[in-house]
Structures are given as C-alpha cells and as structure tokens.
Scaffold this motif. Structure first.
Motif, short mmCIF file in Angstrom:
data_model
loop_
_atom_site.label_atom_id
_atom_site.label_comp_id
_atom_site.label_asym_id
_atom_site.label_seq_id
_atom_site.Cartn_x
_atom_site.Cartn_y
_atom_site.Cartn_z
N TYR A 1 -12.50 25.26 -15.60
CA TYR A 1 -11.48 25.45 -16.64
C TYR A 1 -10.73 26.67 -16.01
CZ TYR A 1 -14.13 22.39 -19.86
OH TYR A 1 -14.82 21.27 -20.23
N TYR A 2 -9.30 26.44 -16.53
CA TYR A 2 -8.50 27.42 -16.07
C TYR A 2 -7.32 27.79 -17.11
CZ TYR A 2 -5.25 30.65 -13.44
OH TYR A 2 -4.47 31.79 -13.16
N ILE A 3 -7.44 28.89 -17.53
CA ILE A 3 -6.45 29.14 -18.80
C ILE A 3 -4.99 29.67 -17.99
CG2 ILE A 3 -5.42 30.65 -20.69
CD1 ILE A 3 -8.06 28.98 -21.44
N VAL A 4 -3.88 28.87 -18.53
CA VAL A 4 -2.58 29.48 -18.15
C VAL A 4 -1.54 29.29 -19.11
CG1 VAL A 4 -2.13 27.10 -17.29
CG2 VAL A 4 -0.98 28.93 -16.04
N ALA A 5 -0.45 30.06 -18.87
CA ALA A 5 0.61 29.65 -19.94
C ALA A 5 1.38 28.47 -19.82
CB ALA A 5 1.63 30.91 -19.67
N SER A 6 1.66 27.69 -20.84
CA SER A 6 1.72 26.31 -21.20
C SER A 6 3.42 26.17 -20.02
CB SER A 6 2.06 25.74 -22.41
OG SER A 6 3.00 26.60 -23.18
N ASP A 7 4.21 27.29 -20.17
CA ASP A 7 5.34 26.98 -19.44
C ASP A 7 5.25 26.99 -17.81
OD1 ASP A 7 4.89 29.60 -20.29
OD2 ASP A 7 6.95 30.18 -19.90
N PHE A 8 4.10 27.20 -17.28
CA PHE A 8 3.73 27.18 -15.93
C PHE A 8 2.72 26.05 -15.63
CE2 PHE A 8 5.92 31.12 -16.63
CZ PHE A 8 6.47 31.44 -15.48
N VAL A 9 2.75 25.11 -16.49
CA VAL A 9 2.43 23.93 -16.05
C VAL A 9 3.26 22.82 -16.08
CG1 VAL A 9 -0.24 24.44 -16.59
CG2 VAL A 9 1.23 23.07 -18.15
N TYR A 10 3.24 21.75 -15.14
CA TYR A 10 4.35 20.77 -15.10
C TYR A 10 3.79 19.50 -14.85
CZ TYR A 10 6.76 24.76 -13.70
OH TYR A 10 7.20 26.39 -13.79
N PRO A 11 3.96 18.55 -15.83
CA PRO A 11 3.34 17.18 -15.96
C PRO A 11 3.61 16.49 -14.74
CG PRO A 11 4.29 17.62 -17.94
CD PRO A 11 4.84 18.78 -17.03
N ILE A 12 2.67 15.57 -14.07
CA ILE A 12 2.89 14.99 -13.09
C ILE A 12 2.86 13.50 -13.54
CG2 ILE A 12 2.26 16.56 -11.41
CD1 ILE A 12 -0.26 14.76 -11.17
N PRO A 13 3.69 12.61 -12.73
CA PRO A 13 3.85 11.40 -13.24
C PRO A 13 2.49 10.35 -12.86
CG PRO A 13 5.31 11.48 -11.09
CD PRO A 13 4.82 12.98 -11.59
N ASP A 14 2.41 9.42 -13.68
CA ASP A 14 1.18 8.69 -13.63
C ASP A 14 0.71 8.12 -11.96
OD1 ASP A 14 0.93 8.83 -16.10
OD2 ASP A 14 1.54 6.77 -16.56
N HIS A 15 1.69 7.75 -11.20
CA HIS A 15 1.61 7.36 -9.77
C HIS A 15 1.15 8.57 -8.70
CE1 HIS A 15 5.92 8.55 -9.27
NE2 HIS A 15 5.36 8.80 -7.93
N MET A 16 1.21 9.61 -9.45
CA MET A 16 0.92 10.87 -8.61
C MET A 16 -0.70 11.14 -8.60
SD MET A 16 3.61 13.85 -8.45
CE MET A 16 2.84 15.58 -8.03
N VAL B 1 -2.53 27.09 -22.40
CA VAL B 1 -3.50 25.84 -22.53
C VAL B 1 -4.67 26.12 -21.57
CG1 VAL B 1 -1.26 24.42 -22.52
CG2 VAL B 1 -2.08 25.07 -20.40
N ARG B 2 -5.63 25.18 -21.81
CA ARG B 2 -6.74 25.28 -20.80
C ARG B 2 -6.60 23.92 -20.28
NH1 ARG B 2 -12.63 23.91 -22.20
NH2 ARG B 2 -11.97 23.55 -24.48
N VAL B 3 -6.82 23.96 -18.83
CA VAL B 3 -6.85 23.07 -18.00
C VAL B 3 -8.13 22.61 -17.35
CG1 VAL B 3 -5.71 22.23 -16.00
CG2 VAL B 3 -4.29 23.32 -17.25
N HIS B 4 -8.73 21.60 -17.17
CA HIS B 4 -9.93 21.10 -16.65
C HIS B 4 -9.46 20.74 -15.30
CE1 HIS B 4 -13.37 18.13 -15.85
NE2 HIS B 4 -13.29 18.84 -15.24
N VAL B 5 -9.65 21.63 -14.28
CA VAL B 5 -9.16 21.64 -12.88
C VAL B 5 -9.54 20.36 -12.26
CG1 VAL B 5 -8.97 22.71 -10.73
CG2 VAL B 5 -8.65 24.03 -12.88
N GLY B 6 -8.76 19.61 -11.50
CA GLY B 6 -8.84 18.51 -10.65
C GLY B 6 -9.11 18.46 -9.39
N GLN B 7 -8.24 19.03 -8.81
CA GLN B 7 -8.35 19.35 -7.23
C GLN B 7 -7.59 20.97 -7.04
OE1 GLN B 7 -9.32 17.52 -4.95
NE2 GLN B 7 -9.73 15.15 -6.22
N THR B 8 -8.12 21.20 -5.73
CA THR B 8 -7.76 22.88 -5.42
C THR B 8 -7.54 22.75 -4.02
OG1 THR B 8 -8.72 23.72 -7.30
CG2 THR B 8 -8.21 25.27 -5.66
#
Length: 365
Positions: free
Chosen positions: A131-146, A34-41
């Motif tokens: 942008y950062y490319i990472v394997a999809s099984d190494f990203v974890y959805p976070i709930p809306d309130h987070m 997946v390609r992720v648009h990085v939000g916070q680091t």
C-alpha cells in the motif's frame, strides 16, 4: 504475504543493504488522501543510485526508506473529501506531492518546491510496498484498456513530457536527442507525437539505436570514439558537424535534448544546437563537466535544465499512453514478482544494453 494488517515493503536499510519488512498498513494523513494497492512498479536509475551510493545531490540516505516511485495501482480507501477518484479505480501515481504554498508552487513550478514529499527520495518512503498513501490530486485514473504495467510507465513518459515542455518542443521542428535509454526514446516519441519534423537519436550502443529507430526516431547516429590523445572538445565539435551533415540539419537542430549526462554528449550537444536554439539538460552523470560556454554564448543558446513534472504533465502522459501515441509496453524488457525485487534491482544495476525497463509486480494477496 497474506496478512491483511501488514504492509509488505522492500526497504533500503542502508547503502547496499535491502530487505523485505512487514510494516503496518499506512493510514490516511488527511481527508484528501487515498490509499492505493500498488499493482506495478518500474525501476529507475535513481532508485539504483540510492541503493548503491546513498545520495543524489542534496538528497542523502540517513534512515531506511521503501524504494520505488514509478507506480500504478488500485484505490482501496479514500479520505472524506476526495472527489476525483473512488475505491476500485485504477490509477497512475504521480510520486511527488508539493507543499502547494511556497512561491514555486503558487507559480505553477511545483517541481521546484523545496518541501515536496517525493517517493523514495530520502527521507520519504516509496511505492514498493503493498500500500502507498498519496494525495488524491496526484493520482490519475487510467482507462479500462490500459494495463497497470502501462500505468506504471506513465511516470517515465511524464518525465519526457516535462523535458519536451522545458525544451519548448513544437510542431515542424528538428530535434536531436542524445541517449536512447528509456528517457531518451520516450523524448523522441513525445517529440514525434507533438509533430516534430525530424527526430534524431544518438547513442554509443547499436542495439539501442535499432530500438530507437523502431520506436520514435526518424534517424539514428553512432558517434565514433575519439582517437588516442586527441582533444575531447575538438572531437565533440567534429561529431556535431558530422551529425548536421548526415541528417541535413543545416545550421543545426532547433532543439537538443541531452538525456545521457555523459560529458562528450554534453559537449557535442552544445556544439550542435543552432544559433538561438534550445539546449535542454535532462541526463544526470558526473556532477561537473567541461562545458563549451563560449559556444553557448556566441550562439545565443538557451540552456535549460529539466526535472520531474509540472501542472498538466501527468494528464498529458496518461493521454499519450492511452491513445497509443507512445507505446510504452515495448519498453518493458523484464518482469519480476514482488518477492524477486532484489533480483530486479541487480539486473538494472548490471547496465545491460538489452535491458530497457524492468517492472516489479505488486503484492498480490
């Protein structure tokens, strides 16, 4: 920074030499990426260490790398075979992707995989880019309130979860943590979330002890400085005795977690751990120290080192943050825009005791 075909990046070109570069937008490497648009680091001591010194152990900076590894963001592109996330989802990024094929990986100890692609560990690029490319099984959805800030703080929380796992932290134990920096206080909070009976934080800075007491620790301790010319190992034995007395720890705590890497803390920690207990080394300081090995032997201690994360640790960290059991927002003391990344690094380098966690916002446009 609005060019859509570019990937603005904060690059460590050589020791003590950082610069912003416009790199090409990275492409997916396979159907599971997946390609992720990085939000916070968040910035970690190891990032600063590479910037200032260019190496940690076997990992040596020989070519430019993008810095950063504690990140969250939004999925903007998925490979054909990705099932667990979709475009538009906000995720926490686990920054090390192992080979999955070596004996360590097959045994579930993927934190020991020699071929891990780990963000901002030479020679691999990190996450301080649009942008950062990472394997999809190494990203974890976070709930809306987070928030995405909390999403970035999942990484240090995961480090603390792994330390607690390595140290075999269980309900109703007594635990002493040396160090009340970010990892130390997170270890304290995780131990409390796991039902520890008594958690004590030790540090040499009073303001950090005050924070720890309000965060996860039941009690805190400020050790005295050794007298001029006294034997440091004997002093550490004395400190251990004083901690046992002050907090009514009997023969000592079940678990000691050492999150400073400072020699006096290591010595005191080994002297403090009860017979048959677990001493877990998590802090990295001087590479070699004087270690009370006879004490470890006659007390039948289990001495363990903890590094990174293993299976199940990241999901547990997301849950701890999402449930509010570990309130990571309180750790964030300073915030910077992407363009101010170097200022953010300078602040972390300064080592001020009132600075806990520094976060850098991702490229906005």
């Amino acid at each position: 920074m609005g060019n859509l075909d570019m990937n603005p990046s904060f690059v460590l070109r050589a020791v003590q030499d950082v610069a912003f570069e416009d790199r090409p937008v990275p492409k997916l490497r396979d159907a599971y990426d997946v390609r992720v648009h990085v939000g916070q680091t968040g910035i970690c001591g190891s990032d600063v260490h590479y910037w200032q010194r260019g190496r940690i152990g076997d990992f040596v900076l020989n070519s430019p790398i993008i810095l950063g590894h504690e990140s969250s963001g939004t999925v903007v592109e998925c490979g054909d075979k990705v099932k667990n996330v979709k475009v538009g989802q906000r995720v926490a990024i686990e920054p090390g992707v192992p080979c999955r094929r070596c004996d360590y990986c097959r045994n579930g100890e993927y934190n020991l995989c020699p071929d891990t692609i780990f963000a901002a560990t030479p020679p691999w690029d990190g996450t301080l880019a649009k942008y950062y490319i990472v394997a999809s099984d190494f990203v974890y959805p976070i709930p809306d309130h987070m928030t995405l800030e909390e999403g970035a703080m999942v990484e240090p929380t995961a480090v603390a979860v792994q330390i607690s796992k390595t140290a075999e932290v269980k309900a109703n134990q007594t635990i002493v943590v040396f160090g009340c920096g970010p990892i130390g206080v997170l270890c304290q909070a995780v131990a409390k979330a796991y039902g520890a009976k008594k958690v004590i934080g030790v540090d040499v800075v009073q303001s950090r002890l005050d924070f720890a007491k309000s965060f996860g620790a039941d009690g805190t301790y400020l050790p005295s400085k050794p007298e001029q010319g006294s034997d440091p190992v004997q002093h550490s034995e004395k400190v251990a005795e004083l901690i046992k007395k002050e907090f009514d720890l009997g023969e000592g705590p079940d678990v000691v977690i050492e999150a400073t890497g400072a020699e006096p803390c290591i010595q005191a920690g080994v002297n403090l751990t009860k017979k048959g207990g677990i001493y877990c080394q998590a802090g990295m300081g001087k590479e070699n120290v004087v270690f009370p090995i006879t004490m470890a032997c006659i007390r039948a201690l289990t001495i363990k080192g903890s590094i990174r994360y293993t299976t199940g640790v990241y999901p547990a960290a997301v849950d701890l943050v999402a449930s509010g059991k570990v309130d990571v927002k309180r750790l964030i003391t300073n915030r910077f825009k992407f363009e101010e990344a170097e200022k953010a690094f300078e602040l972390v380098k300064s080592g001020r005791s009132d600075v806990l966690k520094v976060v850098i916002e991702g490229v906005q446009s």
